[in-house]
Write a protein that holds these residues in place. Structure first.
Motif, PDB file in Angstrom:
ATOM      1  N   PRO A 206      11.848  -2.464 -41.505  1.00  0.00           N
ATOM      2  CA  PRO A 206      11.530  -3.868 -41.241  1.00  0.00           C
ATOM      3  C   PRO A 206      10.516  -3.986 -40.105  1.00  0.00           C
ATOM      4  O   PRO A 206      10.664  -3.368 -39.047  1.00  0.00           O
ATOM      5  CB  PRO A 206      12.885  -4.468 -40.841  1.00  0.00           C
TER       6      PRO A 206
ATOM      7  N   ASN B 123      17.313 -10.303 -37.090  1.00  0.00           N
ATOM      8  CA  ASN B 123      18.442 -10.089 -38.002  1.00  0.00           C
ATOM      9  C   ASN B 123      18.985  -8.669 -37.936  1.00  0.00           C
ATOM     10  O   ASN B 123      19.934  -8.336 -38.657  1.00  0.00           O
ATOM     11  CB  ASN B 123      18.006 -10.386 -39.442  1.00  0.00           C
ATOM     12  N   CYS B 124      18.383  -7.825 -37.078  1.00  0.00           N
ATOM     13  CA  CYS B 124      18.720  -6.393 -37.083  1.00  0.00           C
ATOM     14  C   CYS B 124      19.454  -5.914 -35.839  1.00  0.00           C
ATOM     15  O   CYS B 124      20.044  -4.828 -35.862  1.00  0.00           O
ATOM     16  CB  CYS B 124      17.440  -5.564 -37.225  1.00  0.00           C
TER      17      CYS B 124
ATOM     18  N   SER C 249       9.419  -8.683 -42.010  1.00  0.00           N
ATOM     19  CA  SER C 249      10.793  -9.161 -41.877  1.00  0.00           C
ATOM     20  C   SER C 249      10.941  -9.927 -40.569  1.00  0.00           C
ATOM     21  O   SER C 249       9.958 -10.267 -39.904  1.00  0.00           O
ATOM     22  CB  SER C 249      11.753  -7.960 -41.934  1.00  0.00           C
TER      23      SER C 249
ATOM     24  N   LEU D 265      22.174  -3.342 -41.004  1.00  0.00           N
ATOM     25  CA  LEU D 265      21.447  -4.612 -40.962  1.00  0.00           C
ATOM     26  C   LEU D 265      19.946  -4.375 -41.118  1.00  0.00           C
ATOM     27  O   LEU D 265      19.256  -5.144 -41.790  1.00  0.00           O
ATOM     28  CB  LEU D 265      21.724  -5.338 -39.649  1.00  0.00           C
ATOM     29  N   ALA D 266      19.438  -3.323 -40.497  1.00  0.00           N
ATOM     30  CA  ALA D 266      18.009  -3.021 -40.617  1.00  0.00           C
ATOM     31  C   ALA D 266      17.647  -2.654 -42.045  1.00  0.00           C
ATOM     32  O   ALA D 266      16.591  -3.053 -42.556  1.00  0.00           O
ATOM     33  CB  ALA D 266      17.639  -1.877 -39.663  1.00  0.00           C
ATOM     34  N   TYR D 267      18.500  -1.897 -42.697  1.00  0.00           N
ATOM     35  CA  TYR D 267      18.260  -1.515 -44.094  1.00  0.00           C
ATOM     36  C   TYR D 267      18.194  -2.765 -44.980  1.00  0.00           C
ATOM     37  O   TYR D 267      17.321  -2.895 -45.843  1.00  0.00           O
ATOM     38  CB  TYR D 267      19.363  -0.579 -44.574  1.00  0.00           C
TER      39      TYR D 267
ATOM     40  N   TYR E 215      24.282  -1.709 -37.024  1.00  0.00           N
ATOM     41  CA  TYR E 215      22.942  -2.278 -36.895  1.00  0.00           C
ATOM     42  C   TYR E 215      21.918  -1.547 -37.760  1.00  0.00           C
ATOM     43  O   TYR E 215      20.918  -2.146 -38.176  1.00  0.00           O
ATOM     44  CB  TYR E 215      22.539  -2.340 -35.426  1.00  0.00           C
ATOM     45  N   GLU E 216      22.154  -0.302 -38.069  1.00  0.00           N
ATOM     46  CA  GLU E 216      21.286   0.391 -39.017  1.00  0.00           C
ATOM     47  C   GLU E 216      21.457  -0.173 -40.427  1.00  0.00           C
ATOM     48  O   GLU E 216      20.500  -0.232 -41.202  1.00  0.00           O
ATOM     49  CB  GLU E 216      21.568   1.889 -38.990  1.00  0.00           C
TER      50      GLU E 216
ATOM     51  N   LEU F 101      13.103  -9.220 -37.136  1.00  0.00           N
ATOM     52  CA  LEU F 101      13.933  -8.231 -36.465  1.00  0.00           C
ATOM     53  C   LEU F 101      15.120  -8.834 -35.734  1.00  0.00           C
ATOM     54  O   LEU F 101      16.032  -8.101 -35.335  1.00  0.00           O
ATOM     55  CB  LEU F 101      13.080  -7.403 -35.502  1.00  0.00           C
TER      56      LEU F 101
ATOM     57  N   ALA G 271      17.560  -5.900 -43.945  1.00  0.00           N
ATOM     58  CA  ALA G 271      16.417  -6.736 -43.556  1.00  0.00           C
ATOM     59  C   ALA G 271      15.117  -6.213 -44.148  1.00  0.00           C
ATOM     60  O   ALA G 271      14.233  -6.987 -44.518  1.00  0.00           O
ATOM     61  CB  ALA G 271      16.309  -6.810 -42.033  1.00  0.00           C
TER      62      ALA G 271
ATOM     63  N   VAL H 135      15.098  -0.138 -36.795  1.00  0.00           N
ATOM     64  CA  VAL H 135      15.640  -0.197 -35.437  1.00  0.00           C
ATOM     65  C   VAL H 135      15.652   1.211 -34.843  1.00  0.00           C
ATOM     66  O   VAL H 135      15.709   2.194 -35.573  1.00  0.00           O
ATOM     67  CB  VAL H 135      17.077  -0.767 -35.411  1.00  0.00           C
TER      68      VAL H 135
END
Length: 568
Positions: free
Chosen positions: A444, A478-479, A474, A434-436, A431-432, A476, A438, A512
């Protein structure tokens, strides 16, 4: 009135004091008001009071029209037995104050100096007590000394490349150095360890009020100096502190630790030990003979966890929590919590919880009044945030993590995550990443109203993000997992019933937050030792603490385990 003097004197002279609980005062009150209340409750004359010490001070804001400070005070008086008898007040008694004590009972001799890995509160306090009592410990830290670490972190927030060895997570003082420096804890410790931790922080530069206010905090700006002062004292006491030095392996014989292998980081110079000068010119790795190793590595030492797992340490996956940071105007939080007198009081905080319809619990965590959201990343192409405040908590926004508990069953449902003791760590990484993506490498950010509508934010409202590091508007959703984001939406709406305005559509969300606690536990026995003799898992990273104070207390407990077996 001589608070620090008498606090020290009562320890050395075994002075008996009288405890007065539930002394109530209006917001504006003076030292004269406190003394007058003591005279009245104890029924004594002015000259009978020799001194007093504030034990606890809290704020009662349940009635906004009648906000009061509530004190517990220890008074030193003449003829305390007589005074105690004549008071006839149920809130008056002999002080139950317990001072921390320990005894060195170990008789075994150490062949080599003990080594502590990690200079967060667990490692720092364990090292300090070992040094104070003649064990001459070696403290190794993969990151930089605080002076260089601050420059490196500020550079990263300004757009420089991430230093994976020294950042918000790694370096002198640990992750808590770039935080609010909260010192409150839910741990019950009648032995006096918690009080001792607070005393030591105050001794080395923290404000003396942390000893008695209900929710003490130091602030990142002051905590840095405190950490440096403790380090310098460790060195003065015969300890050694090695920065830019990372544990990468260890050697065993018959399940007994014999040596550790370390690697110099951040282009640091080699400083000796067993290798010859010629050998040191060709390698940045070397061995340190070691039979007692305190593992206080912190919750983000993922490469170290991988080494420990491969070497056969017993690791277990454990539940933790993930979510986002939410920002509001600090003035709004103050008005909701304290009413019209909010500007006469310290910046307001809050603590909120909610049980969601999906069965998940959501709660606020590490609330930072008047603070910053910070990019707390420690791995390339993975992004995580945290909260941070200076001592004055003077920034325009309040922020807090809103987090949802996740468990091992959630880990293995995540793409690419296999069932192992490291599954929670890989869940975080997923999930980190995905945050990067996003945030396109930046934090984000999304407005709450846009989260409700499941759309990417394109503009900011009246609340301006107060973020250390770059941010990108963004979505979130998506994160993080759907069940987490659904819980956050429901939770924010519920919290709005407690703090009107909490669910304002222009509230800022940033993601996140995944490093709320360690995703693993390194098992240990009743002697605080792992399944490999000589290795002592310790602190938050090992799964035995949750914050600065509880980690420091765990460091002291491990120190006690060592001195029960070994002599200095």
């Amino acid at each position: 009135m001589g608070v620090e003097y008498w606090s020290d004197c009562r320890k050395e002279c075994n002075i008996t004091m009288i405890r007065i609980n539930l002394l109530k005062f209006p917001i504006k009150h003076s030292e004269a008001d406190i003394k007058e209340a003591i005279f009245k409750v104890l029924r004594i004359k002015n000259d009978q009071l020799l001194s007093y010490e504030i034990v606890k001070r809290s704020l009662d804001a349940r009635k906004k029209s009648e906000i009061k400070y509530i004190y517990s005070i220890d008074a030193l008086v003449k003829e305390e037995a007589k005074v105690l008898k004549q008071s006839k007040n149920p809130n008056v008694s002999l002080s139950p104050n317990v001072e921390y004590q320990f005894s060195i009972t170990g008789t075994d001799s150490m062949k080599h100096r003990p080594v502590v890995v990690g200079s967060g509160p667990a490692g720092l306090f364990c090292t300090y007590f070992l040094a104070l009592n003649g064990y001459r410990p070696i403290l190794i830290e993969r990151g930089q000394a605080i002076e260089n670490r601050v420059k490196t972190v500020n550079g990263f927030w300004a757009g420089e490349s991430l230093n994976q060895e020294s950042n918000v997570q790694f370096g002198e003082g640990g992750a808590g150095t770039f935080s609010d420096g909260k010192l409150n804890t839910m741990v019950k410790d009648p032995s006096g360890r918690i009080k001792k931790v607070l005393d030591i922080f105050a001794q080395f530069g923290a404000p003396s009020e942390i000893r008695y206010i209900n929710k003490p905090h130091i602030g990142t700006d002051l905590l840095r100096n405190v950490v440096r002062n403790i380090r310098e004292e460790i060195i003065q006491l015969g300890g050694e502190v090695l920065f830019d030095t990372k544990l990468i392996d260890f050697q065993m014989e018959n399940n007994q630790l014999r040596a550790i292998v370390v690697e110099k980081t951040n282009n640091a110079l080699y400083n000796g030990f067993n290798n010859t000068k010629e050998e040191s010119q060709n390698t940045n790795r070397y061995e340190i003979p070691c039979e007692n190793l305190v593992l206080a590595v912190g919750h983000s030492a993922r490469d170290t966890f991988e080494v420990l797992y491969k070497k056969g340490l017993n690791l277990e996956k454990k539940s933790f929590a993930v979510g986002v940071r939410i920002e509001h105007k600090q003035d709004m939080i103050g008005k909701r919590q304290y009413g019209n007198v909010f500007d006469q009081l310290p910046p307001a905080d809050y603590k909120v919880t909610h049980q969601c319809s999906n069965g998940r619990g959501i709660y606020s965590f590490c609330m930072c009044p008047g603070g910053f959201v910070v990019d707390a990343s420690s791995e390339e192409k993975r992004l995580v945030v945290n909260g941070m405040s200076n001592h004055d908590r003077g920034e325009e926004n309040a922020n807090s993590a809103l987090i949802v508990t996740v468990n091992p069953e959630d880990f293995i449902k995540t793409p690419g995550v296999v069932d192992s003791p490291l599954a929670g760590m890989e869940f975080q990484r997923y999930y980190e990443e995905l945050a990067y993506k996003a945030g396109k490498g930046s934090v984000p950010v999304q407005l709450f109203g846009d989260l409700l509508r499941n759309k990417e934010s394109v503009t900011i409202g009246h609340i301006k993000p107060n973020i250390k590091g770059a941010y990108t508007l963004s979505n979130l959703r998506n994160c993080l997992p759907t069940y987490v984001m659904d819980s956050i939406v429901e939770g924010i709406k519920a919290f709005d019933q407690m703090i009107p305005g909490f669910a304002h559509e222009e509230a800022i969300l940033a993601g996140v937050e995944t490093r709320t606690s360690s995703p693993i536990r390194i098992t240990r026995d009743n002697d605080y030792m792992s399944n490999i003799e000589g290795i002592y898992p310790c602190g938050e990273g090992a799964g035995y603490a949750g914050g600065i104070v509880s980690a420091a207390v765990d460091g002291i407990r491990v120190f006690e385990a060592i001195i029960r077996r070994f002599q200095p």
